[in-house]
Design a protein around this motif. Sequence first.
Motif, PDB file in Angstrom:
ATOM      1  N   UNK A  38       0.831  -1.208   0.000  1.00 26.89           N
ATOM      2  CA  UNK A  38       0.000   0.000   0.000  1.00 26.89           C
ATOM      3  C   UNK A  38       0.869   1.264   0.000  1.00 26.89           C
ATOM      4  N   UNK A  39       1.885   1.218  -0.799  1.00 31.56           N
ATOM      5  CA  UNK A  39       2.778   2.371  -0.889  1.00 31.56           C
ATOM      6  C   UNK A  39       2.105   3.475  -1.694  1.00 31.56           C
ATOM      7  N   UNK A  40       2.485   4.654  -1.360  1.00 34.21           N
ATOM      8  CA  UNK A  40       1.998   5.797  -2.133  1.00 34.21           C
ATOM      9  C   UNK A  40       2.785   5.908  -3.434  1.00 34.21           C
ATOM     10  N   UNK A  41       2.314   6.785  -4.265  1.00 31.04           N
ATOM     11  CA  UNK A  41       3.002   6.950  -5.555  1.00 31.04           C
ATOM     12  C   UNK A  41       4.423   7.426  -5.349  1.00 31.04           C
ATOM     13  N   UNK A  42       4.608   8.314  -4.411  1.00 28.01           N
ATOM     14  CA  UNK A  42       5.959   8.831  -4.175  1.00 28.01           C
ATOM     15  C   UNK A  42       6.854   7.757  -3.578  1.00 28.01           C
ATOM     16  N   UNK A  43       6.327   7.024  -2.650  1.00 27.98           N
ATOM     17  CA  UNK A  43       7.128   5.968  -2.041  1.00 27.98           C
ATOM     18  C   UNK A  43       7.517   4.923  -3.083  1.00 27.98           C
ATOM     19  N   UNK A  44       6.557   4.548  -3.899  1.00 25.99           N
ATOM     20  CA  UNK A  44       6.867   3.577  -4.943  1.00 25.99           C
ATOM     21  C   UNK A  44       7.858   4.135  -5.937  1.00 25.99           C
ATOM     22  N   UNK A  45       7.706   5.390  -6.243  1.00 30.35           N
ATOM     23  CA  UNK A  45       8.631   6.010  -7.189  1.00 30.35           C
ATOM     24  C   UNK A  45      10.036   6.096  -6.609  1.00 30.35           C
ATOM     25  N   UNK A  46      10.121   6.446  -5.341  1.00 32.59           N
ATOM     26  CA  UNK A  46      11.442   6.511  -4.707  1.00 32.59           C
ATOM     27  C   UNK A  46      12.102   5.143  -4.687  1.00 32.59           C
ATOM     28  N   UNK A  47      11.330   4.142  -4.352  1.00 35.91           N
ATOM     29  CA  UNK A  47      11.890   2.793  -4.305  1.00 35.91           C
ATOM     30  C   UNK A  47      12.314   2.335  -5.702  1.00 35.91           C
TER      31      UNK A  47
END
Lengths: 90, 418
Positions: A69-78
């Motif tokens: 359930x990551x946010x878009x930013x978290x997923x993008x950072x990862x």
Amino acid sequence: MSGTTQKYRNFVAEPMGNKSVTELAGIGETLGGRLTEAGFDKAYTVLGQYLVLKKDEELFKDWMKDVCHASSKQASDCYNCLNDWCEEFL
Amino acid sequence: MSDLSYLETISNKELLAKCVEHGLPSVPVTDSTRAVIIRRLRATILGSPLNKRKSAVSATKQQAAAPRRETIHGSKVTPAAENVRRTAGKSPSRLASSSISTNNNNSNSKQNERSRRTVAYGLDNTSDSGRSVQTTTTVSDVGSQSEDDDYYVVDSPGAARYSNLQPASPKRDDLRRSLSLTKSGVLTTSYTREVEQPHYDRQEEDIPKSHNYERAPLNTLPSYVPRIDPPYRRPMNLDLAALSRTQNVQTQLNSTSYQEDVGYSQSQPIRSPRNTFSGSAKPFGVAAASQPRQRQSGPTVGFRQPLQPRTPMNTLYPTLNQFFDQPDNNAQPMETESESEAEEEPQLRSSHLSHLRSSPLARPPLPSRQKQAQVAPMAQFRELFRSLDRQYHLKFYFLLCVTVMVATMIYVALSPAV
């Protein structure tokens, strides 16, 4: 591109070895716990998923959102973290 | 959706085959990737975008861009304006995404336009932020106009939108017009703008530009003199009469500056080059009483050297050489000069003088060369040493090291005795 975080730089600066999944950029304690519950306790497991998805950004982000359930930013950072790490070491 | 429910029941192989069938990347289907792949496959089959947010954003962008295209396109946007906008464009990604040059450029240009508009309207006198974008243009003066061109062009087509904004900057229109015309003959621009005041503004612009360039150094002279000034001033001083004839304002400024120069010559060494230049014509061999001495002040030495190559060989050499010579003759009065320079210069000057005295006409080339060859390295070395000393305190550390060494020597010498 905005500035990179220290966490990102630390991860990309060296081989990941047995680093915990929480050392990935964008992955904190909460998301790390969720990923660990899903079986992705190490960074290399997430890297494996990233590679299984053939480095597809949308698929990986979608997977991140689905699993932890990551946010878009978290997923993008990862994603950026793993992508740059792969460019450096893979 | 009900039709696609079978996707969840099919095996991984079948799911992979479905992906390949629909043109999706052949991502290995595993338990961890199955959900994601099914989601994407479903989105592909239904034709709905996978990411609703992105799709919505992209749709809004496209929708927003579509009407812009129509308005601008109907308003006869010039290609030159489009190009200028592209250069000033702040979002390369947007530009890159544009497959169709004209339509997309128009949409991009609008985005740029709005930002520029805000800047341009606030920039009646000077445009700071706008010029940063304008710097991309080759011509500096035209840069301000280029923005105006964009602005103008945009306004002209979208008269309904920006007609209100145009009257705010009527003067710029002329500039814009000239640019647009030069770049590409635009019928629309030529209509309105030429009627207003094409030549009138141009003359005004040309004159004030020259004035502005000259004024800046003149006003700043008492405080500091930029190096660029001397070449401009020399003709200024020489041509004061001609300047006074041609232009009233300039003559006033020049006259004031010239008088000030005479007055400041004593107080400010930087000014002195002018005075020396004018005064040098008087005596070739004999040094001027007060002015040349002032010129020889330390800072002027470094300041003069770059001037020699700049100045033409024919006219300026005798004067410049005399400048250097005069201080040599008058090296005595150089109280204001730095000690280091005062020591060095007399030697060099004396050598120069011996050569120069032989023939006044032959002086100019010889001293200039010799000075460049001899004075330059010494002065540069000294300047370098000074700068290093300032920054790193070389003298202090050198003395410190010497004292430490001496102390150790003494200690070593005394220790065995003890």
